[in-house]
Design an enzyme around this catalytic site. Sequence first.
Site, mmCIF file in Angstrom:
data_model
loop_
_atom_site.group_PDB
_atom_site.id
_atom_site.type_symbol
_atom_site.label_atom_id
_atom_site.label_comp_id
_atom_site.label_asym_id
_atom_site.label_seq_id
_atom_site.Cartn_x
_atom_site.Cartn_y
_atom_site.Cartn_z
ATOM 1 N N GLN A 1 -28.176 -31.789 0.714
ATOM 2 C CA GLN A 1 -27.100 -30.920 0.238
ATOM 3 C C GLN A 1 -25.938 -31.709 -0.363
ATOM 4 O O GLN A 1 -25.524 -32.743 0.155
ATOM 5 C CB GLN A 1 -26.616 -30.036 1.390
ATOM 6 N N CYS B 1 -25.276 -21.172 1.200
ATOM 7 C CA CYS B 1 -25.789 -21.633 -0.101
ATOM 8 C C CYS B 1 -27.236 -22.146 -0.023
ATOM 9 O O CYS B 1 -28.030 -21.912 -0.942
ATOM 10 C CB CYS B 1 -24.874 -22.704 -0.680
ATOM 11 N N GLY C 1 -20.614 -28.788 -1.397
ATOM 12 C CA GLY C 1 -20.898 -27.779 -0.377
ATOM 13 C C GLY C 1 -19.955 -27.884 0.805
ATOM 14 O O GLY C 1 -19.834 -26.957 1.605
ATOM 15 N N HIS D 1 -27.948 -28.352 -4.388
ATOM 16 C CA HIS D 1 -28.713 -28.600 -3.159
ATOM 17 C C HIS D 1 -30.211 -28.658 -3.496
ATOM 18 O O HIS D 1 -30.728 -27.783 -4.208
ATOM 19 C CB HIS D 1 -28.506 -27.467 -2.152
ATOM 20 N N GLU E 1 -25.373 -25.596 10.115
ATOM 21 C CA GLU E 1 -26.146 -25.280 8.914
ATOM 22 C C GLU E 1 -27.583 -24.857 9.246
ATOM 23 O O GLU E 1 -28.110 -23.891 8.693
ATOM 24 C CB GLU E 1 -26.149 -26.492 7.979
ATOM 25 N N ARG F 1 -21.191 -12.588 8.399
ATOM 26 C CA ARG F 1 -22.552 -12.479 7.836
ATOM 27 C C ARG F 1 -23.545 -11.803 8.769
ATOM 28 O O ARG F 1 -24.380 -11.022 8.331
ATOM 29 C CB ARG F 1 -23.101 -13.872 7.496
ATOM 30 N N VAL G 1 -14.999 -23.133 -4.178
ATOM 31 C CA VAL G 1 -15.615 -21.855 -4.544
ATOM 32 C C VAL G 1 -14.603 -20.991 -5.302
ATOM 33 O O VAL G 1 -14.941 -20.339 -6.299
ATOM 34 C CB VAL G 1 -16.139 -21.117 -3.289
HETATM 35 P P1 NAP Z 1 -12.384 -25.383 0.275
HETATM 36 O O1 NAP Z 1 -12.549 -26.135 -0.981
HETATM 37 O O2 NAP Z 1 -11.993 -26.128 1.503
HETATM 38 O O3 NAP Z 1 -11.326 -24.187 0.025
HETATM 39 C C1 NAP Z 1 -10.813 -23.420 1.074
HETATM 40 C C2 NAP Z 1 -9.830 -22.366 0.559
HETATM 41 O O4 NAP Z 1 -9.305 -21.663 1.708
HETATM 42 C C3 NAP Z 1 -8.635 -22.948 -0.211
HETATM 43 O O5 NAP Z 1 -8.297 -22.072 -1.268
HETATM 44 C C4 NAP Z 1 -7.510 -22.935 0.845
HETATM 45 O O6 NAP Z 1 -6.203 -22.788 0.288
HETATM 46 C C5 NAP Z 1 -7.873 -21.663 1.612
HETATM 47 N N1 NAP Z 1 -7.265 -21.689 2.960
HETATM 48 C C6 NAP Z 1 -7.419 -22.640 3.907
HETATM 49 N N2 NAP Z 1 -6.648 -22.336 5.002
HETATM 50 C C7 NAP Z 1 -6.015 -21.172 4.711
HETATM 51 C C8 NAP Z 1 -5.089 -20.350 5.404
HETATM 52 N N3 NAP Z 1 -4.633 -20.668 6.632
HETATM 53 N N4 NAP Z 1 -4.662 -19.208 4.816
HETATM 54 C C9 NAP Z 1 -5.086 -18.870 3.563
HETATM 55 N N5 NAP Z 1 -5.961 -19.619 2.838
HETATM 56 C C10 NAP Z 1 -6.421 -20.747 3.407
HETATM 57 O O7 NAP Z 1 -13.741 -24.625 0.676
HETATM 58 P P2 NAP Z 1 -14.919 -24.059 -0.289
HETATM 59 O O8 NAP Z 1 -16.014 -25.034 -0.386
HETATM 60 O O9 NAP Z 1 -14.305 -23.501 -1.529
HETATM 61 O O10 NAP Z 1 -15.499 -22.867 0.596
HETATM 62 C C11 NAP Z 1 -14.854 -21.607 0.698
HETATM 63 C C12 NAP Z 1 -15.689 -20.686 1.576
HETATM 64 O O11 NAP Z 1 -16.973 -20.498 0.962
HETATM 65 C C13 NAP Z 1 -15.964 -21.276 2.976
HETATM 66 O O12 NAP Z 1 -15.965 -20.247 3.921
HETATM 67 C C14 NAP Z 1 -17.355 -21.903 2.810
HETATM 68 O O13 NAP Z 1 -18.052 -22.022 4.017
HETATM 69 C C15 NAP Z 1 -18.021 -20.917 1.853
HETATM 70 N N6 NAP Z 1 -19.119 -21.463 1.034
HETATM 71 C C16 NAP Z 1 -18.938 -22.639 0.351
HETATM 72 C C17 NAP Z 1 -19.968 -23.115 -0.458
HETATM 73 C C18 NAP Z 1 -19.846 -24.387 -1.248
HETATM 74 O O14 NAP Z 1 -20.850 -24.806 -1.885
HETATM 75 N N7 NAP Z 1 -18.694 -25.049 -1.262
HETATM 76 C C19 NAP Z 1 -21.164 -22.410 -0.559
HETATM 77 C C20 NAP Z 1 -21.307 -21.209 0.139
HETATM 78 C C21 NAP Z 1 -20.267 -20.754 0.923
HETATM 79 P P3 NAP Z 1 -5.227 -24.074 0.037
HETATM 80 O O15 NAP Z 1 -5.795 -24.830 -1.119
HETATM 81 O O16 NAP Z 1 -3.912 -23.442 -0.275
HETATM 82 O O17 NAP Z 1 -5.224 -24.876 1.302
#
Ligand code: NAP
Length: 351
Positions: free
Chosen positions: A177, A150, A181, A243, A203, A111, A15
Amino acid sequence: MARTSVGILGATGMVGQTLVKMLENHPWFEVTELAASERSVGRKYEEAMDSRWNVSPYIPEYARNIRIKECRPDLDCDIVLSALDSSVAGSIEEDFARAGYGVSSNAKNHRMDADVPLLMPEINAGHVELIDTQRKARKWDGFIVTDPNCTTIHMCLALKPLIDRFGIDKVMVTSMQALSGAGYPGVPSMDIVDNVIPFIGDEEDKVEEEPLKIFGNASGGIIDRARIAISAQCNRVAVRQGHTECISVKLSTKASGEEVIEAFSKFRGIASPRLPSAAQHPVVYLEQENRPQPKLDLNIENGMASVVGRLRPCSILDYKFVVLGNNLVRGAAGAAILNAELLKATGYIEK
Ligand code: NAP
């Protein structure tokens, strides 16, 4: 107009990358800070992303040399967009709000807090008023607003025109999905290739609960939740992005199929103010019998619409149809940006 400076928390994730991409040349916002975990802190964004950049051919030029910082509330920006993993998002976002920052979050943690808006500008822009209640109750100058899950977002966009025209009593939804995601690297390839996983943690609860808050009426800083029975089944499938949701609805009043399609097609969502990232048509109805498909229809309206098709009678409820939504754009990054635009347009971000 001077551009508002933006910090991205979790800038290295799926994201976060999409936020970096979508904010390139944004008319109102300029990214000044990128922050992530200690794994990335201190590195230039392009070095930290290395083989992880996933959302477009190139990392935008403006972001390449920004050095990644810790997620501490001493960033040089007017607002933060949070794409943090939910294991850490809750307390970090609170620290920023306490320090006076506005936070537009993608994470699930806040939320369902009674004083936190669960915003979708096409549906409930008036819920921003909860920010005043939140500031008073928590005694902080900043605030937190969140966007929904999402799958919830795309289902709610498709349901909104029907709620407005006919009312809805019951909804059954089965989702398929995408892998993105689950973040990066997400589900191991050995678990998902040739497979469907009929479980995504938490979910179904989110998809059943969040719409009741989103469609609720806000008055005096309290949300009276909508009364709709929703039953959800959520599955992970081997699609990279997008999705798909098969939805059946029981309407409160009778409607013909033509009237339902007309409601989808005429829906405009945000009459005023005009927000730069908003879709002209937040719900797009496709007539072809084999659409929508993630491969073909993911980026209609730049990924900011829910794409609907296959409306037909349902022998148990009234109508069934298929919805496709871009989980990373309108389902996440685009949702946080749209909310930030609403905050600016309504004066909650002053600069
Ligand atoms: P992701 O790819 O796993 O990315 C997670 C992010 O959080 C990375 O930038 C990571 O940094 C950071 N992070 C993890 N541990 C941390 C810590 N201890 N301190 C500071 N930063 C930390 O996840 P994502 O899919 O982008 O999702 C991000 C958020 O959006 C989540 O809460 C998810 O539920 C929500 N979301 C996601 C989607 C989707 O379609 N993916 C849709 C709606 C909502 P590093 O790279 O440095 O580890």
